[in-house]
Enzyme design. Structure first.
Site, PDB file in Angstrom:
ATOM      1  N   CYS A 175       0.864  -1.175   0.000  1.00 21.62           N
ATOM      2  CA  CYS A 175       0.000   0.000   0.000  1.00 21.62           C
ATOM      3  C   CYS A 175       0.898   1.222   0.000  1.00 21.62           C
ATOM      4  O   CYS A 175       2.119   1.101  -0.080  1.00 21.62           O
ATOM      5  CB  CYS A 175      -0.929  -0.002   1.196  1.00 21.62           C
ATOM      6  N   ARG A 225       4.697  -3.986   3.249  1.00 23.18           N
ATOM      7  CA  ARG A 225       3.891  -4.657   4.273  1.00 23.18           C
ATOM      8  C   ARG A 225       3.727  -6.171   4.074  1.00 23.18           C
ATOM      9  O   ARG A 225       2.650  -6.658   3.735  1.00 23.18           O
ATOM     10  CB  ARG A 225       2.532  -3.959   4.402  1.00 23.18           C
ATOM     11  N   ASP A 264       1.524   5.736  13.362  1.00 14.67           N
ATOM     12  CA  ASP A 264       0.246   6.287  12.902  1.00 14.67           C
ATOM     13  C   ASP A 264       0.045   7.751  13.302  1.00 14.67           C
ATOM     14  O   ASP A 264      -0.950   8.369  12.905  1.00 14.67           O
ATOM     15  CB  ASP A 264      -0.925   5.434  13.433  1.00 14.67           C
TER      16      ASP A 264
HETATM   17  C1  UD1 Z   1      -1.044  -2.166  12.394  1.00 13.90           C
HETATM   18  C2  UD1 Z   1      -2.030  -1.018  12.276  1.00 13.90           C
HETATM   19  C3  UD1 Z   1      -1.392   0.140  11.513  1.00 13.90           C
HETATM   20  C4  UD1 Z   1      -0.066   0.536  12.163  1.00 13.90           C
HETATM   21  C5  UD1 Z   1       0.831  -0.669  12.379  1.00 13.90           C
HETATM   22  C6  UD1 Z   1       2.062  -0.336  13.216  1.00 13.90           C
HETATM   23  C7  UD1 Z   1      -4.145  -2.168  12.263  1.00 13.90           C
HETATM   24  C8  UD1 Z   1      -5.342  -2.568  11.489  1.00 13.90           C
HETATM   25  N1  UD1 Z   1      -3.193  -1.487  11.587  1.00 13.90           N
HETATM   26  O1  UD1 Z   1      -0.736  -2.582  11.059  1.00 13.90           O
HETATM   27  O2  UD1 Z   1      -2.292   1.236  11.540  1.00 13.90           O
HETATM   28  O3  UD1 Z   1       0.607   1.466  11.336  1.00 13.90           O
HETATM   29  O4  UD1 Z   1       0.118  -1.713  13.076  1.00 13.90           O
HETATM   30  O5  UD1 Z   1       1.700   0.181  14.452  1.00 13.90           O
HETATM   31  O6  UD1 Z   1      -4.051  -2.382  13.456  1.00 13.90           O
HETATM   32  N2  UD1 Z   1       6.000  -6.843   9.220  1.00 13.90           N
HETATM   33  C9  UD1 Z   1       6.756  -7.837   8.669  1.00 13.90           C
HETATM   34  N3  UD1 Z   1       6.184  -9.081   8.519  1.00 13.90           N
HETATM   35  C10 UD1 Z   1       4.885  -9.345   8.882  1.00 13.90           C
HETATM   36  C11 UD1 Z   1       4.128  -8.303   9.449  1.00 13.90           C
HETATM   37  C12 UD1 Z   1       4.713  -7.063   9.607  1.00 13.90           C
HETATM   38  O7  UD1 Z   1       7.927  -7.650   8.328  1.00 13.90           O
HETATM   39  O8  UD1 Z   1       4.441 -10.480   8.705  1.00 13.90           O
HETATM   40  C13 UD1 Z   1       6.597  -5.491   9.385  1.00 13.90           C
HETATM   41  C14 UD1 Z   1       5.816  -4.402   8.668  1.00 13.90           C
HETATM   42  O9  UD1 Z   1       6.197  -4.299   7.312  1.00 13.90           O
HETATM   43  C15 UD1 Z   1       6.171  -3.185   9.471  1.00 13.90           C
HETATM   44  C16 UD1 Z   1       6.289  -3.731  10.901  1.00 13.90           C
HETATM   45  O10 UD1 Z   1       6.496  -5.133  10.752  1.00 13.90           O
HETATM   46  O11 UD1 Z   1       7.410  -2.667   9.073  1.00 13.90           O
HETATM   47  C17 UD1 Z   1       5.069  -3.497  11.762  1.00 13.90           C
HETATM   48  O12 UD1 Z   1       3.910  -3.908  11.071  1.00 13.90           O
HETATM   49  P1  UD1 Z   1       2.610  -4.444  11.813  1.00 13.90           P
HETATM   50  O13 UD1 Z   1       2.714  -4.107  13.260  1.00 13.90           O
HETATM   51  O14 UD1 Z   1       2.380  -5.863  11.447  1.00 13.90           O
HETATM   52  O15 UD1 Z   1       1.488  -3.562  11.138  1.00 13.90           O
HETATM   53  P2  UD1 Z   1       0.000  -3.966  10.808  1.00 13.90           P
HETATM   54  O16 UD1 Z   1      -0.496  -4.964  11.778  1.00 13.90           O
HETATM   55  O17 UD1 Z   1      -0.109  -4.251   9.346  1.00 13.90           O
END
Ligand code: UD1
Length: 423
Positions: A117, A122, A308
């Site tokens: 996005c 992500r 955020d």
């Molecule tokens: C959630 C929030 C979003 C917020 C983010 C971080 C919701 C619906 N959305 O998004 O608003 O910006 O937390 O506070 O609650 N990552 C990986 N592998 C994964 C998953 C994540 O590498 O499998 C990385 C992501 O790219 C990012 C970091 O981990 O750099 C944190 O992401 P994550 O906490 O998972 O964000 P979301 O849950 O998508």
């Protein structure tokens, strides 16, 4: 499509009420609809596009969801539907939350692989790794994630990724583990307030989650979860956005329905920047007695400064008396709003994951475009602080996470009109 036309220059004054947290209600609704065996009632649910999109995903899986006066009545899935299709998942990444609960409840899931996005790629590797550790067989083919397991089995799981803990993976794996056989220990769990709210909700459904609010969650699996009633916590990011709006318009705003621990990191930085926060039992009064001061901000997982709130903070620091920096450590590409703020007269330069913000004495209205939810919010806030008219287009991003933003802000003195693009 619609846009917002903001007549800038007004000083915000009055009281504003904070809604329920979007990021809490999304996984909680998933748990209620998929893991529960009877009806759940959620109170304090914001009326947002994201909530409606998720409801459509859950209804597609066989749940029945009714909204009445800010509450959602969720009747759980009653047939063996296990597919969340691309058409719905592409609208909202949080649809990935259904993956773990579906495998836990039905033994299999087919969920469209969410794309990237505007804030970066992500990935979902941590979600997949966690479910595999619980014994699921996971495969990604033709744009879908397929997962299956006869019954998940508790395990020790480390969920720390290259950017720290993951909110989404923690929620997904925690939900799945509630119905697994035996005990699961998640190390490196996200500690965000909405993760704790989800854990409390799961426990009210009959789950056994321990260590709530810490980075180690222990989940003892149970056979069945039942419906329950729950009031969703208030939205810390909506509150933070309105705090910034008050400060940028030199206003005097009372923000009701938020507590200091939820906004600790943001409050600390606002105070450092010269904003005055007077807390009482029900909320906080925000005023700005003098000139805004430059500061350095680094985003980090909770309890650090939330990514955020990064865009909104950048807007505020554009008006500080000197040079500030913001380092983005969570979503490292999340800077599209900088160019839009520059269109309004800000002076922001990007160096990799760092933004250097030279404060200017004023902003001026301009046509700008929302590229994601919080990037859209800062343009509305900056538009109120700017001289002249600002038009924010692509506001469907903003409607994903703020309920009737213009009505709320107009009630405390803003001058914002919602019009369709053709007007
Ligand atoms: C959630 C929030 C979003 C917020 C983010 C971080 C919701 C619906 N959305 O998004 O608003 O910006 O937390 O506070 O609650 N990552 C990986 N592998 C994964 C998953 C994540 O590498 O499998 C990385 C992501 O790219 C990012 C970091 O981990 O750099 C944190 O992401 P994550 O906490 O998972 O964000 P979301 O849950 O998508």
């Amino acid at each position: 499509m619609q846009k917002l036309i903001i007549n800038g220059g007004a000083r915000l004054e009055g009281k504003i009420q904070i809604n329920g947290s979007k990021n809490a209600v999304l996984p909680i609704a998933v748990a209620a609809a998929i893991l529960g065996d009877s009806v759940s009632v959620l109170h304090n649910v914001p009326n947002l596009t994201d909530v409606r999109t998720l409801s459509a995903v859950l209804e597609g899986l066989g749940a029945s969801i009714t909204r009445k006066n800010g509450s959602l009545y969720i009747e759980p899935i009653n047939r063996m539907e296990y597919e969340a299709p691309y058409d719905l998942v592409r609208k909202m990444r949080a649809s990935i939350y259904v993956l773990g609960p579906l495998v836990a409840k039905l033994g299999r899931a087919k969920v469209s692989f969410p794309g990237g996005c505007a804030i970066g790629p992500r990935p979902v590797d941590l979600h997949i790794r966690g479910l595999e550790r619980l014994g699921a067989q996971v495969e990604v083919k033709r744009g879908y994630i397929y997962a299956q397991a006869e019954r998940l089995v508790g395990a020790e799981i480390d969920l720390i990724g290259q950017h720290g803990p993951s909110v989404g993976a923690t929620a997904n794996v925690m939900m799945a583990a509630t119905l697994a056989e035996g005990t699961t220990v998640i190390q490196g769990a996200a500690c965000e307030p909405h993760i704790s709210d989800l854990a409390r909700f799961l426990n009210a459904m009959g789950a056994d989650v321990d260590g709530i609010g810490t980075s180690t969650l222990t989940i003892r699996g149970v056979k069945q979860l039942h419906g329950t009633e729950h009031t969703v916590i208030s939205d810390d990011i909506e509150a933070g956005t309105f705090m910034v709006a008050a400060a940028m318009t030199n206003g005097d705003v009372y923000i009701e329905g938020i507590t200091p621990p939820q906004t600790h990191a943001v409050s600390e930085k606002l105070i450092e920047a010269g904003v005055q926060l007077d807390w009482d039992r029900t909320g906080v009064r925000v005023t700005t007695p003098g000139q805004l001061k430059p500061i350095d901000v680094t985003t980090a997982p909770f309890p650090g400064f939330p990514t955020d709130m990064q865009a909104q903070m950048m807007g505020l620091l554009s008006l500080a008396s000197g040079t500030s920096t913001i380092t983005e450590n969570v979503h490292t590409d999340r800077f599209i709003h900088a160019a839009e703020l520059n269109r309004m007269g800000a002076d922001i330069r990007l160096e990799g994951r760092k933004a250097i913000i030279n404060g200017v004495s004023s902003l001026s209205g301009a046509p700008v475009m929302a590229s994601d939810l919080r990037a859209g919010a800062v343009l509305v806030v900056a538009g109120m602080a700017a001289a002249g008219e600002t038009t924010v287009s692509r506001i469907y991003h903003i409607d994903r996470g703020y309920e009737a933003i213009e009505k709320k802000l107009n009630s405390i003195g803003a001058d914002i009109r919602r019009v369709s693009d053709s007007e």
